[in-house]
Scaffold this active site. Structure first.
Site, PDB file in Angstrom:
ATOM      1  N   ARG A   1       0.864  -1.188   0.000  1.00  0.00           N
ATOM      2  CA  ARG A   1       0.000   0.000   0.000  1.00  0.00           C
ATOM      3  C   ARG A   1       0.896   1.232   0.000  1.00  0.00           C
ATOM      4  O   ARG A   1       2.091   1.149   0.262  1.00  0.00           O
ATOM      5  CB  ARG A   1      -0.900   0.025   1.238  1.00  0.00           C
ATOM      6  CG  ARG A   1      -1.649  -1.267   1.527  1.00  0.00           C
ATOM      7  CD  ARG A   1      -2.655  -1.632   0.449  1.00  0.00           C
ATOM      8  NE  ARG A   1      -3.683  -0.633   0.286  1.00  0.00           N
ATOM      9  CZ  ARG A   1      -4.768  -0.564   1.053  1.00  0.00           C
ATOM     10  NH1 ARG A   1      -4.949  -1.422   2.044  1.00  0.00           N
ATOM     11  NH2 ARG A   1      -5.688   0.372   0.837  1.00  0.00           N
ATOM     12  N   HIS A   2       0.337   2.404  -0.268  1.00  0.00           N
ATOM     13  CA  HIS A   2       1.135   3.633  -0.285  1.00  0.00           C
ATOM     14  C   HIS A   2       1.656   3.954   1.109  1.00  0.00           C
ATOM     15  O   HIS A   2       1.012   3.669   2.115  1.00  0.00           O
ATOM     16  CB  HIS A   2       0.301   4.795  -0.809  1.00  0.00           C
ATOM     17  CG  HIS A   2       0.020   4.709  -2.281  1.00  0.00           C
ATOM     18  ND1 HIS A   2       1.014   4.797  -3.236  1.00  0.00           N
ATOM     19  CD2 HIS A   2      -1.151   4.532  -2.966  1.00  0.00           C
ATOM     20  CE1 HIS A   2       0.472   4.694  -4.436  1.00  0.00           C
ATOM     21  NE2 HIS A   2      -0.832   4.528  -4.303  1.00  0.00           N
ATOM     22  N   SER A   3       2.831   4.559   1.156  1.00  0.00           N
ATOM     23  CA  SER A   3       3.434   4.923   2.439  1.00  0.00           C
ATOM     24  C   SER A   3       2.555   5.938   3.167  1.00  0.00           C
ATOM     25  O   SER A   3       1.877   6.757   2.540  1.00  0.00           O
ATOM     26  CB  SER A   3       4.832   5.508   2.220  1.00  0.00           C
ATOM     27  OG  SER A   3       4.790   6.602   1.316  1.00  0.00           O
TER      28      SER A   3
ATOM     29  N   ALA B   1       3.923   0.280  -3.672  1.00  0.00           N
ATOM     30  CA  ALA B   1       2.843   1.014  -4.339  1.00  0.00           C
ATOM     31  C   ALA B   1       3.262   2.401  -4.797  1.00  0.00           C
ATOM     32  O   ALA B   1       2.653   2.972  -5.708  1.00  0.00           O
ATOM     33  CB  ALA B   1       1.636   1.122  -3.407  1.00  0.00           C
ATOM     34  N   ASP B   2       4.294   2.966  -4.183  1.00  0.00           N
ATOM     35  CA  ASP B   2       4.726   4.318  -4.531  1.00  0.00           C
ATOM     36  C   ASP B   2       5.548   4.357  -5.829  1.00  0.00           C
ATOM     37  O   ASP B   2       5.847   5.442  -6.337  1.00  0.00           O
ATOM     38  CB  ASP B   2       5.577   4.907  -3.399  1.00  0.00           C
ATOM     39  CG  ASP B   2       4.795   5.062  -2.109  1.00  0.00           C
ATOM     40  OD1 ASP B   2       3.585   5.322  -2.186  1.00  0.00           O
ATOM     41  OD2 ASP B   2       5.391   4.902  -1.033  1.00  0.00           O
TER      42      ASP B   2
END
Length: 638
Positions: free
Chosen positions: A262-264, A272-273
């Site tokens: 998932r994004h940070s 994800a980034d």
């Protein structure tokens, strides 16, 4: 002939596609309860028996017990996640007077500091650090202050052993490796007995059909006829784009609900980034090759400008009306992923069109009368383009001036944090999130027209009630400046493809870029996620975010180029035909992600294994759709 390849019919075809997608979105808004899409918020837990509590994903049961000798006080329970940088303690529970214990769910993603504070002696608190395991059942006993010692806590007792929630990833990797072996065998057999593939007929997304080829035209001696030199097909660009879209679909489908997919939350990088900036970087590669192709064919300027304007409008429109999940004009979100693509595409294509130099022009300019090349020829991908570098430098200067000098009400000037619990809770209000970047978007768009669930919300704003928003847009105006710059950095790869003809020369240039950008990143971040001058931050699209991701991209394009195009160790499939239809897969997976068979009724009470299977199944379906489109010669281009 590929569908949408005819420019005269492309408008009608796009109108049909957009109408169908809009119908799907309307159907979604009628059938789907949009309130269910909000991020889960932490709650102050009530006293409850352990067996009555149902596990959520990434949680464990945690029981706090008062020492049996005395229960005539309130015991407050505070927690502080190690992932929450410089955060204030958060009250997550309490045990009332005459009650001996309480059980609630505690986060298992990162180590947690637990602080126990009795009401009858707030100067005597006990604290400990522990990394709880998913679906484990833990208990500690608080021991009040005595004559011999202060407040303390017993050793953590593991009542039920936790699960190894990473095991599903291992099984998934083994299955995918097995499928890769089977696919390689099937491909070998196919090539042995079937005709050549139709790869050469493929058009590409986000650029001209000839984007992925390099070369030039030459005039035969004593003739006015221009004879085109055979152009080089660069398959590695499709492969890189295909890898990016596969990862993007996987993480957008929640990536098995693993935090590292998932994004940070704020500073730092996760898987994800990576994909969004890589897509923009690849678009920059295609822009250089596309402009060179158009100009070498003597395409009229008005046709080029019309193509540029059309693609910009389509990208922006897709982002606003399809991808952004808007359901009312009063809350229509203006920024977005494809909107940033559109702005960066317009910028990068324009400066490349104005300042583009052909290979012949550069070779002649930096050559002496006796045929020797000048020293400037060694840097022919940079020196002729000094006006571009000046423009980009001014853009970066604008980002620095606005970020570090623009006053933001209620926040320190130059603030790069998320607010909320960060900085010891000093900026607890949500108007500090993102500093100048958030302030500019709130002033320009208004809070109702911005994204309300940024990645910092669960970690830095867990005290907000369920459904409350934090207005911050990760695709806002200030970050779009650096979005334009990463596309420009990608255009350097295209220039290297054009002006350096041997694999050795190309790889040397890419290595120099990769190492140079990585060095800049390490210096500005002090090789730290949170303690550098300018941290790597996807929400803000900081300069170090650009340099870090561009460095990786230069290295990856070199690796794919060598393995696929030069050494031919790999064919590039199935990533190549995924990359050939990336815009179709991006819009399609965003539109149909909540529909069976791409997803089904899993919730936060499901397991990582269930989520991982569903998400990988959805990605596999889109890969198969891409393959079917490839076999049918169906390629959606803008």
């Amino acid at each position: 002939m590929p569908l949408f390849a005819n420019e005269r019919t492309s408008f009608v075809n796009w109108a049909i596609v957009l109408s169908a997608l809009l119908a799907v979105k309307a159907h979604q808004y009628i059938l789907v309860d949009m309130s269910a899409a909000t991020l889960p918020q932490s709650e102050i837990p009530k006293t409850q028996a352990s067996e009555d509590i149902q596990f959520k994903i990434d949680t464990a049961k945690f029981t706090v017990i008062k020492n049996a000798s005395s229960v005539e006080y309130v015991l407050s329970i505070f927690t502080n996640s190690h992932h929450c940088f410089e955060c204030a303690d958060l009250m997550t529970g309490s045990i009332e007077e005459k009650i001996s214990n309480t059980t609630y769910l505690i986060d298992t993603r990162w180590p947690t500091q637990v602080i126990l504070e009795p009401s009858n002696d707030k100067n005597c608190s006990a604290k400990f650090d522990y990394h709880f395991g998913e679906r484990g059942d833990y208990a500690v006993t608080f021991i009040p202050k005595s004559e011999k010692q202060g407040c303390s806590v017993s050793k953590v007792i593991v009542q039920t052993k936790p699960w190894n929630s990473n095991l599903p990833i291992l099984w998934a990797v083994l299955v995918l490796l097995g499928l890769a072996v089977l696919y390689s065998i099937a491909t070998f057999i196919y090539k042995k007995f079937m005709p050549e593939s139709t790869t050469a007929l493929v058009t590409n997304d986000l650029g001209d059909p000839s984007n992925q080829s390099t070369g030039e035209t030459r005039a035969e001696e004593n003739q006015s006829i221009v004879v085109p030199i055979k152009r080089e097909r660069i398959k590695s660009i499709d492969v890189f784009r295909g890898l990016s879209i596969v990862i993007m679909i996987f993480v957008n489908y929640k990536g098995g609900y693993y935090w590292f997919f998932r994004h940070s939350s704020w500073h730092g990088l996760t898987v994800a980034d990576l994909v969004f900036p890589w897509f923009m970087f690849i678009m920059g590669i295609n822009i250089t090759l596309s402009v060179d192709s158009l100009l070498s064919k003597n395409t009229p300027l008005k046709d080029i400008l019309l193509k540029l304007l059309k693609r910009t409008i389509i990208l922006f429109g897709l982002g606003v009306f399809i991808i952004n999940h808007n359901s009312a004009w009063s809350t229509l979100r203006v920024p977005g992923v494809l909107q940033r693509f559109a702005i960066a595409y317009l910028f990068a294509f324009s400066i490349q069109l104005v300042f583009h130099k052909s290979t012949t022009h550069i070779n002649n300019k930096y050559k002496t009368e006796d045929g020797q090349y000048l020293w400037q020829h060694t840097f022919r991908d940079i020196i002729p383009y000094w006006p571009q570098w000046l423009i980009v430098a001014l853009f970066q200067l604008l980002w620095f001036l606005l970020t570090f000098l623009l006053p933001v009400p209620g926040c320190p000037t130059g603030y790069l944090g998320p607010g909320g619990l960060a900085n010891g809770g000093k900026y607890i209000n949500n108007t500090c999130v993102g500093g100048a970047a958030g302030h500019i978007d709130r002033w320009l768009f208004g809070e109702k027209h911005m994204y309300g669930h940024p990645t910092c919300l669960p970690i830095y704003y867990p005290y907000l009630e369920n459904g409350q928003k934090v207005p911050f847009d990760p695709e806002g105006v200030l970050g779009s400046i650096n979005g334009c710059i990463i596309v420009f950095l990608g255009s350097q790869v295209g220039k290297i493809f054009l002006y350096y003809k041997t694999p050795k020369d190309r790889c040397i240039r890419w290595i120099i870029w990769a190492v140079g950008l990585a060095t800049i990143t390490l210096i500005l971040t002090k090789a730290s996620a949170n303690h550098g001058w300018i941290p790597v931050n996807k929400n803000l699209w900081t300069p170090t975010f650009l340099t870090a991701l561009s460095s990786m991209a230069f290295f990856l394009i070199m690796a794919f180029y060598l393995v696929v195009d030069v050494w031919k160790w790999l064919s590039g499939s199935p990533l190549d035909f995924v990359g050939m239809n990336s815009i179709l897969l991006y819009v399609g997976h965003e539109t149909f992600q909540s529909y069976v068979p791409f997803s089904w009724g899993l919730t936060e009470f499901s397991t990582h294994g269930e989520w991982l299977f569903m998400n990988l199944f959805g990605v596999t379906l889109w890969v198969l759709i891409a393959y079917w489109c490839f076999r049918q010669k169906f390629f959606l281009k803008i």
